[in-house]
Design a protein around this motif. Sequence first.
Motif, mmCIF file in Angstrom:
data_model
loop_
_atom_site.group_PDB
_atom_site.id
_atom_site.type_symbol
_atom_site.label_atom_id
_atom_site.label_comp_id
_atom_site.label_asym_id
_atom_site.label_seq_id
_atom_site.Cartn_x
_atom_site.Cartn_y
_atom_site.Cartn_z
ATOM 1 N N LYS A 31 0.837 -1.212 0.000
ATOM 2 C CA LYS A 31 0.000 0.000 0.000
ATOM 3 C C LYS A 31 0.862 1.248 0.000
ATOM 4 O O LYS A 31 0.576 2.215 -0.723
ATOM 5 N N HIS A 32 1.923 1.253 0.801
ATOM 6 C CA HIS A 32 2.822 2.412 0.843
ATOM 7 C C HIS A 32 3.463 2.626 -0.527
ATOM 8 O O HIS A 32 3.509 3.762 -1.023
ATOM 9 N N ILE A 33 3.949 1.556 -1.135
ATOM 10 C CA ILE A 33 4.576 1.662 -2.462
ATOM 11 C C ILE A 33 3.581 2.185 -3.483
ATOM 12 O O ILE A 33 3.907 3.037 -4.319
ATOM 13 N N ARG A 34 2.354 1.701 -3.392
ATOM 14 C CA ARG A 34 1.308 2.104 -4.338
ATOM 15 C C ARG A 34 0.927 3.572 -4.163
ATOM 16 O O ARG A 34 0.849 4.320 -5.130
ATOM 17 N N MET A 35 0.708 3.979 -2.926
ATOM 18 C CA MET A 35 0.273 5.345 -2.654
ATOM 19 C C MET A 35 1.382 6.365 -2.909
ATOM 20 O O MET A 35 1.122 7.489 -3.335
ATOM 21 N N ALA A 36 2.618 5.977 -2.654
ATOM 22 C CA ALA A 36 3.758 6.873 -2.884
ATOM 23 C C ALA A 36 4.228 6.837 -4.334
ATOM 24 O O ALA A 36 5.171 7.552 -4.702
ATOM 25 N N LYS A 37 3.605 5.984 -5.157
ATOM 26 C CA LYS A 37 3.936 5.851 -6.577
ATOM 27 C C LYS A 37 5.414 5.519 -6.776
ATOM 28 O O LYS A 37 6.106 6.094 -7.618
ATOM 29 N N MET A 38 5.882 4.563 -5.984
ATOM 30 C CA MET A 38 7.266 4.111 -6.090
ATOM 31 C C MET A 38 7.351 2.958 -7.084
ATOM 32 O O MET A 38 6.377 2.218 -7.273
ATOM 33 N N ARG A 39 8.499 2.811 -7.702
ATOM 34 C CA ARG A 39 8.705 1.692 -8.625
ATOM 35 C C ARG A 39 9.673 0.708 -7.978
ATOM 36 O O ARG A 39 10.893 0.849 -8.086
ATOM 37 N N GLU A 40 9.096 -0.267 -7.287
ATOM 38 C CA GLU A 40 9.867 -1.299 -6.580
ATOM 39 C C GLU A 40 9.344 -2.658 -7.020
ATOM 40 O O GLU A 40 8.807 -3.429 -6.233
ATOM 41 N N SER A 41 9.495 -2.942 -8.308
ATOM 42 C CA SER A 41 8.835 -4.100 -8.915
ATOM 43 C C SER A 41 9.251 -5.426 -8.289
ATOM 44 O O SER A 41 8.402 -6.281 -8.011
ATOM 45 N N GLU A 42 10.547 -5.627 -8.077
ATOM 46 C CA GLU A 42 11.003 -6.889 -7.495
ATOM 47 C C GLU A 42 10.432 -7.088 -6.105
ATOM 48 O O GLU A 42 10.018 -8.193 -5.740
ATOM 49 N N MET A 43 10.399 -6.022 -5.327
ATOM 50 C CA MET A 43 9.865 -6.089 -3.973
ATOM 51 C C MET A 43 8.365 -6.370 -3.994
ATOM 52 O O MET A 43 7.850 -7.160 -3.186
ATOM 53 N N VAL A 44 7.654 -5.726 -4.914
ATOM 54 C CA VAL A 44 6.207 -5.946 -5.026
ATOM 55 C C VAL A 44 5.911 -7.389 -5.397
ATOM 56 O O VAL A 44 5.014 -8.026 -4.828
ATOM 57 N N VAL A 45 6.665 -7.937 -6.320
ATOM 58 C CA VAL A 45 6.458 -9.336 -6.727
ATOM 59 C C VAL A 45 6.799 -10.279 -5.583
ATOM 60 O O VAL A 45 6.064 -11.243 -5.309
ATOM 61 N N ARG A 46 7.899 -10.009 -4.890
ATOM 62 C CA ARG A 46 8.331 -10.888 -3.805
ATOM 63 C C ARG A 46 7.292 -10.959 -2.688
ATOM 64 O O ARG A 46 6.971 -12.037 -2.188
ATOM 65 N N HIS A 47 6.773 -9.819 -2.304
ATOM 66 C CA HIS A 47 5.829 -9.797 -1.187
ATOM 67 C C HIS A 47 4.371 -9.868 -1.649
ATOM 68 O O HIS A 47 3.502 -10.280 -0.876
ATOM 69 N N GLY A 48 4.129 -9.460 -2.887
ATOM 70 C CA GLY A 48 2.756 -9.453 -3.375
ATOM 71 C C GLY A 48 2.279 -10.791 -3.893
ATOM 72 O O GLY A 48 1.066 -11.069 -3.895
ATOM 73 N N SER A 49 3.208 -11.638 -4.326
ATOM 74 C CA SER A 49 2.804 -12.938 -4.871
ATOM 75 C C SER A 49 2.057 -13.773 -3.850
ATOM 76 O O SER A 49 1.165 -14.561 -4.204
ATOM 77 N N LYS A 50 2.378 -13.606 -2.556
ATOM 78 C CA LYS A 50 1.693 -14.385 -1.522
ATOM 79 C C LYS A 50 0.312 -13.819 -1.199
ATOM 80 O O LYS A 50 -0.473 -14.465 -0.499
ATOM 81 N N LEU A 51 0.019 -12.608 -1.701
ATOM 82 C CA LEU A 51 -1.282 -12.005 -1.454
ATOM 83 C C LEU A 51 -2.301 -12.328 -2.537
ATOM 84 O O LEU A 51 -3.498 -12.116 -2.341
ATOM 85 N N VAL A 52 -1.822 -12.827 -3.659
ATOM 86 C CA VAL A 52 -2.700 -13.075 -4.802
ATOM 87 C C VAL A 52 -3.799 -14.067 -4.462
ATOM 88 O O VAL A 52 -4.934 -13.962 -4.955
ATOM 89 N N GLU A 53 -3.490 -15.041 -3.613
ATOM 90 C CA GLU A 53 -4.478 -16.056 -3.235
ATOM 91 C C GLU A 53 -5.159 -15.751 -1.910
ATOM 92 O O GLU A 53 -5.795 -16.615 -1.325
ATOM 93 N N ARG A 54 -5.038 -14.518 -1.422
ATOM 94 C CA ARG A 54 -5.589 -14.168 -0.104
ATOM 95 C C ARG A 54 -6.678 -13.099 -0.216
ATOM 96 O O ARG A 54 -6.657 -12.094 0.468
ATOM 97 N N GLN A 55 -7.636 -13.320 -1.066
ATOM 98 C CA GLN A 55 -8.690 -12.332 -1.295
ATOM 99 C C GLN A 55 -9.480 -12.009 -0.022
ATOM 100 O O GLN A 55 -9.750 -10.847 0.272
ATOM 101 N N ALA A 56 -9.824 -13.034 0.725
ATOM 102 C CA ALA A 56 -10.636 -12.821 1.936
ATOM 103 C C ALA A 56 -9.912 -11.940 2.949
ATOM 104 O O ALA A 56 -10.532 -11.116 3.626
ATOM 105 N N ALA A 57 -8.592 -12.099 3.037
ATOM 106 C CA ALA A 57 -7.833 -11.338 4.028
ATOM 107 C C ALA A 57 -7.672 -9.867 3.633
ATOM 108 O O ALA A 57 -7.490 -9.009 4.499
ATOM 109 N N LEU A 58 -7.763 -9.571 2.342
ATOM 110 C CA LEU A 58 -7.514 -8.209 1.868
ATOM 111 C C LEU A 58 -8.781 -7.389 1.660
ATOM 112 O O LEU A 58 -8.727 -6.162 1.615
#
Length: 301
Positions: A31-58
């Motif tokens: 959320k911080h990366i998104r709102m601050a409009k930062m380009r941290e693609s590797e970090m987003v993929v590393r930490h975001g890939s585990k959120l893809v299957e967590r719809q209920a939690a988000l």
Amino acid sequence: MATFAIGDFEELRVAAERSPRSVPAAQALLKHIRMAKMRESEMVVRHGSKLVERQAALGDEYWSVLEQVFLAALDVDERSLAQTCLQALNEQFPESTRVKRLVGISREAMGKYAEAEEIYKGMLEENPANQLVLKRQVCVLKAQNKIPAAIKCLNNYLKQFQADANAWQELADLYLSVSKYEAAAFCYEELVLANPTSHINHCRLGEIYYTLGGKHIAKARKYFAQSLELKKTNNARALHGLAACCHANTTFKDRNVRADVTAALHEYASEELAKLYSEQSPTLLPKVEAILETQRAAIEK
């Protein structure tokens, strides 16, 4: 307007790294990366890939996370992950113009530029003023190295949206890539008007005028000086530019430029550069001093 501190980002990054299985930690970081409009693609993929299957939690934020992870995945060539995100978005929002644009971006990433262009043309038939899609058309042309066509397309866009600073900067970069410096200078003049307190824009405009040389050196010197007025410390680029302009005045004589002012400005730039390099890069200081001394000798002749 919200502000985002680097310290906040570092705290969130450390928290996510220490708890790699924590959904809240990853969610907060993305959320911080998104709102601050930062380009941290590797970090987003590393930490975001585990959120893809967590719809209920988000909750509702899940779809924003999917879009963010999709774009980051394309950036690092994780096409399987990107396709997973895009498929979920398409199923949830089958008629969304935002998702259609993401489909077009995915075609661009695969090198299917004709398909991407067809998608964008269809979207513009529905809404000719869709700024994001108009910009994607420029990206399609640029990706195929069709620079003249991209320049024409972006100029047409700016006829409708003259206040788009990012578009002016992109147009300037396109002109610089084909050595059209006067056209690039015009673009940066627009950027200076849009944001007169940006030391970077003044410095870059100074560099363009310096490259044009001749009668433009005096203009270049003014913009470097203004850049230094706006940012007096740690502005080595403008200091080098100012010193170079003073030296250039020795080969291109401009009767409107006073010799004593030129010498004083070069002395100021030299002192500031010596101070800056002695503090931050002492190993380069002798080379910088040698260059400045050569310039000074030419100015004092």
